[in-house]
Write a protein that holds these residues in place. Structure first.
Motif, mmCIF file in Angstrom:
data_model
loop_
_atom_site.group_PDB
_atom_site.id
_atom_site.type_symbol
_atom_site.label_atom_id
_atom_site.label_comp_id
_atom_site.label_asym_id
_atom_site.label_seq_id
_atom_site.Cartn_x
_atom_site.Cartn_y
_atom_site.Cartn_z
ATOM 1 N N LEU A 159 1.539 -4.967 4.264
ATOM 2 C CA LEU A 159 1.659 -5.548 3.205
ATOM 3 C C LEU A 159 2.028 -6.692 2.467
ATOM 4 O O LEU A 159 3.550 -6.422 3.389
ATOM 5 N N ASN A 160 2.296 -7.283 1.634
ATOM 6 C CA ASN A 160 3.419 -7.901 1.246
ATOM 7 C C ASN A 160 4.223 -7.301 0.413
ATOM 8 O O ASN A 160 4.008 -6.774 -0.224
ATOM 9 N N GLY A 161 5.328 -7.102 1.336
ATOM 10 C CA GLY A 161 6.556 -6.474 0.621
ATOM 11 C C GLY A 161 7.355 -7.641 -0.554
ATOM 12 O O GLY A 161 8.164 -6.189 -1.578
ATOM 13 N N THR A 162 7.452 -8.601 -0.729
ATOM 14 C CA THR A 162 7.306 -8.870 -2.091
ATOM 15 C C THR A 162 6.757 -8.577 -3.444
ATOM 16 O O THR A 162 7.032 -9.176 -4.333
ATOM 17 N N ILE A 163 5.513 -8.452 -3.577
ATOM 18 C CA ILE A 163 4.190 -8.451 -4.256
ATOM 19 C C ILE A 163 5.078 -6.747 -5.113
ATOM 20 O O ILE A 163 4.002 -5.921 -4.206
ATOM 21 N N ASN A 164 4.667 -6.660 -6.277
ATOM 22 C CA ASN A 164 4.437 -5.681 -6.770
ATOM 23 C C ASN A 164 2.943 -4.911 -6.578
ATOM 24 O O ASN A 164 2.350 -5.536 -8.183
ATOM 25 N N ASN A 165 2.493 -4.034 -6.298
ATOM 26 C CA ASN A 165 0.773 -4.305 -7.027
ATOM 27 C C ASN A 165 0.843 -2.638 -7.212
ATOM 28 O O ASN A 165 2.334 -1.632 -7.651
ATOM 29 N N THR A 166 -0.201 -2.522 -8.182
ATOM 30 C CA THR A 166 0.155 -1.926 -9.042
ATOM 31 C C THR A 166 -1.206 -0.602 -9.197
ATOM 32 O O THR A 166 -1.664 -0.477 -10.043
ATOM 33 N N LEU A 167 -1.690 -0.616 -7.912
ATOM 34 C CA LEU A 167 -2.264 0.778 -7.487
ATOM 35 C C LEU A 167 -2.236 2.248 -8.166
ATOM 36 O O LEU A 167 -0.829 2.450 -7.836
ATOM 37 N N SER A 168 -2.722 2.722 -8.907
ATOM 38 C CA SER A 168 -2.913 4.119 -9.562
ATOM 39 C C SER A 168 -2.925 4.800 -8.790
ATOM 40 O O SER A 168 -3.399 6.372 -8.226
ATOM 41 N N GLY A 169 -4.379 5.000 -7.590
ATOM 42 C CA GLY A 169 -5.035 6.283 -6.944
ATOM 43 C C GLY A 169 -4.185 5.916 -5.496
ATOM 44 O O GLY A 169 -3.396 5.539 -5.034
ATOM 45 N N ILE A 170 -4.480 7.014 -4.666
ATOM 46 C CA ILE A 170 -3.875 7.541 -3.868
ATOM 47 C C ILE A 170 -3.490 6.603 -2.388
ATOM 48 O O ILE A 170 -5.245 6.555 -2.213
ATOM 49 N N SER A 171 -2.978 6.096 -1.624
ATOM 50 C CA SER A 171 -2.996 5.331 -0.626
ATOM 51 C C SER A 171 -3.075 6.038 1.077
ATOM 52 O O SER A 171 -2.030 7.743 0.396
ATOM 53 N N THR A 172 -3.904 6.622 2.021
ATOM 54 C CA THR A 172 -3.408 7.745 2.966
ATOM 55 C C THR A 172 -4.197 6.001 4.580
ATOM 56 O O THR A 172 -5.043 5.716 4.079
ATOM 57 N N VAL A 173 -2.975 6.631 5.421
ATOM 58 C CA VAL A 173 -2.835 5.804 6.044
ATOM 59 C C VAL A 173 -3.544 7.342 7.211
ATOM 60 O O VAL A 173 -3.286 8.271 8.233
ATOM 61 N N ALA A 174 -4.975 6.932 7.374
ATOM 62 C CA ALA A 174 -6.279 7.405 8.548
ATOM 63 C C ALA A 174 -5.778 7.472 9.607
ATOM 64 O O ALA A 174 -5.627 8.349 10.774
ATOM 65 N N LEU A 175 -5.144 5.998 10.419
ATOM 66 C CA LEU A 175 -5.165 5.791 11.634
ATOM 67 C C LEU A 175 -4.813 4.438 11.627
ATOM 68 O O LEU A 175 -4.915 3.871 10.652
ATOM 69 N N GLY A 176 -3.837 3.880 12.575
ATOM 70 C CA GLY A 176 -3.282 3.071 13.289
ATOM 71 C C GLY A 176 -2.308 2.965 11.999
ATOM 72 O O GLY A 176 -0.907 3.781 11.837
ATOM 73 N N SER A 177 -1.085 1.750 11.806
ATOM 74 C CA SER A 177 0.543 1.770 10.954
ATOM 75 C C SER A 177 0.176 0.712 9.811
ATOM 76 O O SER A 177 -0.524 0.081 9.964
ATOM 77 N N LEU A 178 0.484 1.227 8.975
ATOM 78 C CA LEU A 178 1.324 0.420 7.373
ATOM 79 C C LEU A 178 2.507 -0.364 7.790
ATOM 80 O O LEU A 178 3.352 0.857 7.397
ATOM 81 N N VAL A 179 2.507 -1.579 7.471
ATOM 82 C CA VAL A 179 3.944 -2.183 7.614
ATOM 83 C C VAL A 179 3.765 -3.031 5.723
ATOM 84 O O VAL A 179 2.584 -2.985 5.566
#
Length: 179
Positions: A159-179
């Protein structure tokens, strides 16, 4: 005898009614629009860039081997586009207007970028999958919406770290990596 005829007709009618209910419950397959990069521009609105022009709730496919590099990166210049899925098979850099979608599959072996705003479809889940270990999907546009997001597959989701994401739902990492 008439009672016997009534009893045999009723099961047939019930079976017929049940069959119609099943057919009504089975969702139709989503239309598929495949990027062919044959237009004079890199725009989504250029019908020559698609084998079938994108329609609401279709699956967008960005295949491997398309001469996309000579046409620049695909640019979504369509406003209000809502699709079922975005399927990527090459190192595309997709930019432009926001897209609402339910599924993003990165099936490339390298680095693909979706650099446009993404939103969930209402409260529906968004599933982001990078199917190849070592591959990277850059999500550099704003992520927004009410639905949950699940990140899966063995690859890297960045994910781009400079953008203010506005998700209100739950984020889940099921496999792999999220940076």
């Amino acid at each position: 005898m008439p009672m016997l005829t009534f009893l045999t007709a009723a099961p047939r009618l019930a079976l017929l009614s049940f069959t119609f209910l099943l057919l009504a419950a089975v969702p139709a397959n989503a239309a598929v629009s495949t990027w062919v990069a044959a237009g004079g521009t890199s725009n989504f609105s250029d019908a020559s860039n698609w084998d079938a022009f994108p329609t609401p709730d279709c699956d967008l496919v960005f295949p491997a081997g398309t001469p996309w590099a000579s046409k620049g990166a695909p640019v979504n210049d369509i406003t209000g586009l809502a699709v079922n899925a975005i399927n990527i098979y090459e190192a595309y850099n997709i930019t432009g207007n926001a897209i609402a979608c339910k599924i993003i599959n990165d099936n490339s072996a390298g680095t693909a970028t979706v650099a446009l705003p993404l939103t969930t479809v209402g409260a529906a889940a968004l599933t982001v999958t990078v199917t190849t270990a070592g591959a990277t999907l850059n999500l550099s546009g704003r992520l927004s919406g009410a639905g949950p997001v699940t990140y899966g597959g063995p690859g890297i989701k960045r994910l781009n770290g400079t953008i203010n994401n506005t998700l209100s739902g739950i984020s889940t990492v099921a496999l792999g990596s999220l940076v």
